[in-house]
Scaffold this motif. Structure first.
Motif, PDB file in Angstrom:
ATOM      1  N   GLU A   1       0.823  -1.210   0.000  1.00 39.04           N
ATOM      2  CA  GLU A   1       0.000   0.000   0.000  1.00 39.04           C
ATOM      3  C   GLU A   1       0.862   1.268   0.000  1.00 39.04           C
ATOM      4  O   GLU A   1       0.448   2.301  -0.538  1.00 39.04           O
ATOM      5  N   LYS A   2       2.053   1.205   0.610  1.00 40.59           N
ATOM      6  CA  LYS A   2       2.907   2.395   0.604  1.00 40.59           C
ATOM      7  C   LYS A   2       3.387   2.738  -0.802  1.00 40.59           C
ATOM      8  O   LYS A   2       3.752   3.887  -1.078  1.00 40.59           O
ATOM      9  N   MET A   3       3.379   1.745  -1.692  1.00 40.18           N
ATOM     10  CA  MET A   3       3.689   2.037  -3.092  1.00 40.18           C
ATOM     11  C   MET A   3       2.647   2.974  -3.691  1.00 40.18           C
ATOM     12  O   MET A   3       2.936   3.747  -4.610  1.00 40.18           O
ATOM     13  N   ARG A   4       1.433   2.912  -3.148  1.00 40.62           N
ATOM     14  CA  ARG A   4       0.352   3.784  -3.645  1.00 40.62           C
ATOM     15  C   ARG A   4       0.336   5.132  -2.929  1.00 40.62           C
ATOM     16  O   ARG A   4       0.170   6.170  -3.548  1.00 40.62           O
ATOM     17  N   PHE A   5       0.491   5.089  -1.587  1.00 42.34           N
ATOM     18  CA  PHE A   5       0.249   6.299  -0.801  1.00 42.34           C
ATOM     19  C   PHE A   5       1.524   7.000  -0.335  1.00 42.34           C
ATOM     20  O   PHE A   5       1.460   8.136   0.153  1.00 42.34           O
ATOM     21  N   GLU A   6       2.654   6.327  -0.438  1.00 47.15           N
ATOM     22  CA  GLU A   6       3.943   6.899  -0.035  1.00 47.15           C
ATOM     23  C   GLU A   6       3.877   7.455   1.385  1.00 47.15           C
ATOM     24  O   GLU A   6       3.453   6.761   2.291  1.00 47.15           O
ATOM     25  N   ASP A   7       4.263   8.729   1.573  1.00 45.95           N
ATOM     26  CA  ASP A   7       4.359   9.279   2.922  1.00 45.95           C
ATOM     27  C   ASP A   7       3.005   9.564   3.563  1.00 45.95           C
ATOM     28  O   ASP A   7       2.939   9.888   4.762  1.00 45.95           O
ATOM     29  N   ARG A   8       1.935   9.460   2.789  1.00 38.22           N
ATOM     30  CA  ARG A   8       0.596   9.694   3.364  1.00 38.22           C
ATOM     31  C   ARG A   8       0.184   8.537   4.282  1.00 38.22           C
ATOM     32  O   ARG A   8      -0.676   8.703   5.146  1.00 38.22           O
ATOM     33  N   LEU A   9       0.798   7.389   4.085  1.00 35.71           N
ATOM     34  CA  LEU A   9       0.498   6.219   4.917  1.00 35.71           C
ATOM     35  C   LEU A   9       1.642   6.036   5.918  1.00 35.71           C
ATOM     36  O   LEU A   9       2.781   5.791   5.550  1.00 35.71           O
ATOM     37  N   ARG A  10       1.310   6.166   7.228  1.00 31.24           N
ATOM     38  CA  ARG A  10       2.331   6.116   8.269  1.00 31.24           C
ATOM     39  C   ARG A  10       1.965   5.032   9.305  1.00 31.24           C
ATOM     40  O   ARG A  10       1.255   5.314  10.280  1.00 31.24           O
ATOM     41  N   PRO A  11       2.426   3.804   9.071  1.00 36.30           N
ATOM     42  CA  PRO A  11       2.113   2.719  10.027  1.00 36.30           C
ATOM     43  C   PRO A  11       3.017   2.746  11.247  1.00 36.30           C
ATOM     44  O   PRO A  11       4.208   3.042  11.153  1.00 36.30           O
ATOM     45  N   ILE A  12       2.448   2.438  12.387  1.00 35.28           N
ATOM     46  CA  ILE A  12       3.186   2.375  13.661  1.00 35.28           C
ATOM     47  C   ILE A  12       2.774   1.087  14.371  1.00 35.28           C
ATOM     48  O   ILE A  12       1.579   0.791  14.501  1.00 35.28           O
ATOM     49  N   PHE A  13       3.781   0.335  14.839  1.00 33.96           N
ATOM     50  CA  PHE A  13       3.506  -0.922  15.541  1.00 33.96           C
ATOM     51  C   PHE A  13       4.086  -0.851  16.951  1.00 33.96           C
ATOM     52  O   PHE A  13       5.215  -0.429  17.146  1.00 33.96           O
ATOM     53  N   ASP A  14       3.284  -1.296  17.911  1.00 34.94           N
ATOM     54  CA  ASP A  14       3.739  -1.370  19.307  1.00 34.94           C
ATOM     55  C   ASP A  14       3.227  -2.702  19.882  1.00 34.94           C
ATOM     56  O   ASP A  14       2.126  -2.780  20.414  1.00 34.94           O
ATOM     57  N   ILE A  15       4.045  -3.750  19.740  1.00 37.23           N
ATOM     58  CA  ILE A  15       3.652  -5.091  20.166  1.00 37.23           C
ATOM     59  C   ILE A  15       4.456  -5.479  21.394  1.00 37.23           C
ATOM     60  O   ILE A  15       5.687  -5.547  21.349  1.00 37.23           O
ATOM     61  N   HIS A  16       3.777  -5.705  22.504  1.00 38.10           N
ATOM     62  CA  HIS A  16       4.466  -6.099  23.740  1.00 38.10           C
ATOM     63  C   HIS A  16       5.054  -7.505  23.557  1.00 38.10           C
ATOM     64  O   HIS A  16       4.381  -8.405  23.047  1.00 38.10           O
ATOM     65  N   PRO A  17       6.313  -7.709  23.967  1.00 40.10           N
ATOM     66  CA  PRO A  17       6.944  -9.036  23.785  1.00 40.10           C
ATOM     67  C   PRO A  17       6.173 -10.180  24.442  1.00 40.10           C
ATOM     68  O   PRO A  17       6.222 -11.319  23.979  1.00 40.10           O
ATOM     69  N   ALA A  18       5.417  -9.886  25.518  1.00 39.03           N
ATOM     70  CA  ALA A  18       4.712 -10.940  26.252  1.00 39.03           C
ATOM     71  C   ALA A  18       3.574 -11.545  25.447  1.00 39.03           C
ATOM     72  O   ALA A  18       3.109 -12.653  25.754  1.00 39.03           O
ATOM     73  N   VAL A  19       3.104 -10.819  24.415  1.00 38.33           N
ATOM     74  CA  VAL A  19       1.971 -11.337  23.625  1.00 38.33           C
ATOM     75  C   VAL A  19       2.381 -11.672  22.194  1.00 38.33           C
ATOM     76  O   VAL A  19       1.533 -11.965  21.358  1.00 38.33           O
ATOM     77  N   ALA A  20       3.669 -11.638  21.899  1.00 41.50           N
ATOM     78  CA  ALA A  20       4.124 -11.895  20.530  1.00 41.50           C
ATOM     79  C   ALA A  20       3.768 -13.311  20.068  1.00 41.50           C
ATOM     80  O   ALA A  20       3.539 -13.555  18.889  1.00 41.50           O
ATOM     81  N   ALA A  21       3.706 -14.247  21.025  1.00 34.81           N
ATOM     82  CA  ALA A  21       3.419 -15.642  20.667  1.00 34.81           C
ATOM     83  C   ALA A  21       1.938 -15.982  20.768  1.00 34.81           C
ATOM     84  O   ALA A  21       1.549 -17.129  20.546  1.00 34.81           O
TER      85      ALA A  21
END
Length: 366
Positions: free
Chosen positions: A235-255
């Protein structure tokens, strides 16, 4: 070092033929011992065991013939089964009583009147015994039939659940594929071949993942996030800088395990209703945190929310939110929840809570 194979406990009735012969042998052996010991306790000589043994062998043989008939009667209408079974039990009781009376009178000659009384007494005893045997035979078969039907019902419910999960998953691929191929087609028309090739490469990686995983499979949250990043690269190929994903995954729930591609429609909705309509684009934030024995996943965006032209909760959203809710119910039953929030200042959030399960669920064989 030698390997010790684990001993698997086998249900007694798993092999019906083995169970029948074991019960038949133990039952008639017990009847012989009971009658023999009772006679000896009442002062009978050891020779008394001879007619008891002959009676036991006769009863054992007669019940084998009865079992053949009862096996046929099990498939008939109830009125036919019970009526014929009573007749069979009477005939079997009479035959067994005749053998007992004949053996006894052969070994101990008595008068004609005594022989008749002996026959009637033996008939009462043997009919009671064979009637109990018949009742036990039908009770065990009824129990086995109920168990078999319960197993079949459980198997069918599992198959239906798996089929529904597969159907829900398969709804996602055409929906996403259509949008991506449209974008690639636009890039080709604009002669932006490098970007089109890059998008095709990322699409290939994404589809490879979806094809490797079964539609009913569960994946870890870490794997799901990696798949989301693949999707967002497309999708960033379409929207470039307009699309700003942020991930915050706690290690305790990664599995933590969840249905594969569960979050992709939520991110797709965020792109459609938050990034697309705004010239400056929007942030899309995916967070996951432990909450007691659960895991809470939040997919939010900084778009206009329901205050703008956002109709995510209407029927026009297609496979999005309704699909997610159905898949959560199929996977976790009542142990899950899903809610949406759109504060007055803007933005939109989908909050999912589900059990924090790290072990792969067992699958029912087809």
């Amino acid at each position: 070092m030698s390997t010790v194979l684990p001993i698997r406990a086998q249900p007694f009735f798993e092999d019906k033929n083995r169970a029948f012969w074991m019960l038949q042998g133990l039952g008639w052996s017990g009847a012989f011992l009971l009658r023999g010991l009772s006679g000896i306790a009442n002062g009978q000589p050891l020779s008394f065991l001879v007619p008891v043994l002959i009676s036991t062998v006769a009863g054992y043989s007669i019940t084998l013939l009865m079992a053949v008939g009862y096996r046929f009667l099990l498939a008939q209408k109830p009125i036919v089964t019970w009526t014929t079974s009573i007749v069979v039990a009477i005939i079997a009781g009479g035959t067994s009583a005749f053998i007992d009376a004949w053996v006894f009178t052969t070994l101990n000659p008595v008068g004609e009147g005594a022989s008749l009384k002996l026959f009637l007494g033996a008939f009462y005893l043997n009919f009671t015994l064979l009637g109990a045997w018949s009742a036990l035979y039908y009770a065990i078969n009824f129990y086995l039939t109920v168990e078999e039907q319960a197993d079949q019902l459980l198997h069918l419910e599992s198959q239906a659940s798996a089929a529904q999960l597969a159907m829900l998953r398969y709804q996602l691929n055409p929906h996403f594929l259509f949008n991506t191929l449209n974008s690639i087609s636009t890039l080709v028309l604009l002669k932006q071949t490098e970007r089109a090739n890059a998008m095709l490469s990322r699409l290939s990686a994404f589809l490879r993942y979806t094809l490797i995983n079964e539609p009913t499979a569960q994946v870890t949250l870490e794997q799901e996030v990696e798949t989301l990043k693949l999707y967002l690269e497309i999708e960033k190929m379409r929207f470039e800088d307009r699309l700003r994903p942020i991930f915050d995954i706690h290690p305790a729930v990664a599995a933590a395990r969840l249905p594969s591609l569960l979050l992709q429609p939520l991110v797709e909705n965020a792109i459609k209703y938050a990034v697309t309509p705004l010239e400056e684009g929007a942030d899309i934030v995916v967070t996951a945190q432990p909450v007691g024995e659960n895991v809470r996943i939040v997919v939010s965006d900084t778009g206009p929310g329901l205050n703008g032209a956002d109709h995510r909760m209407t029927k026009g959203t297609g496979v999005g939110l309704a699909n997610i809710r159905d898949r959560l119910v199929q996977a976790f039953g009542e142990r899950q929840s899903m809610e949406t929030r759109s504060p007055p200042e803007g933005g939109y959030s989908v909050i999912i809570e589900m059990p924090l399960i790290t072990a792969e669920p067992s699958r029912v064989a087809a």
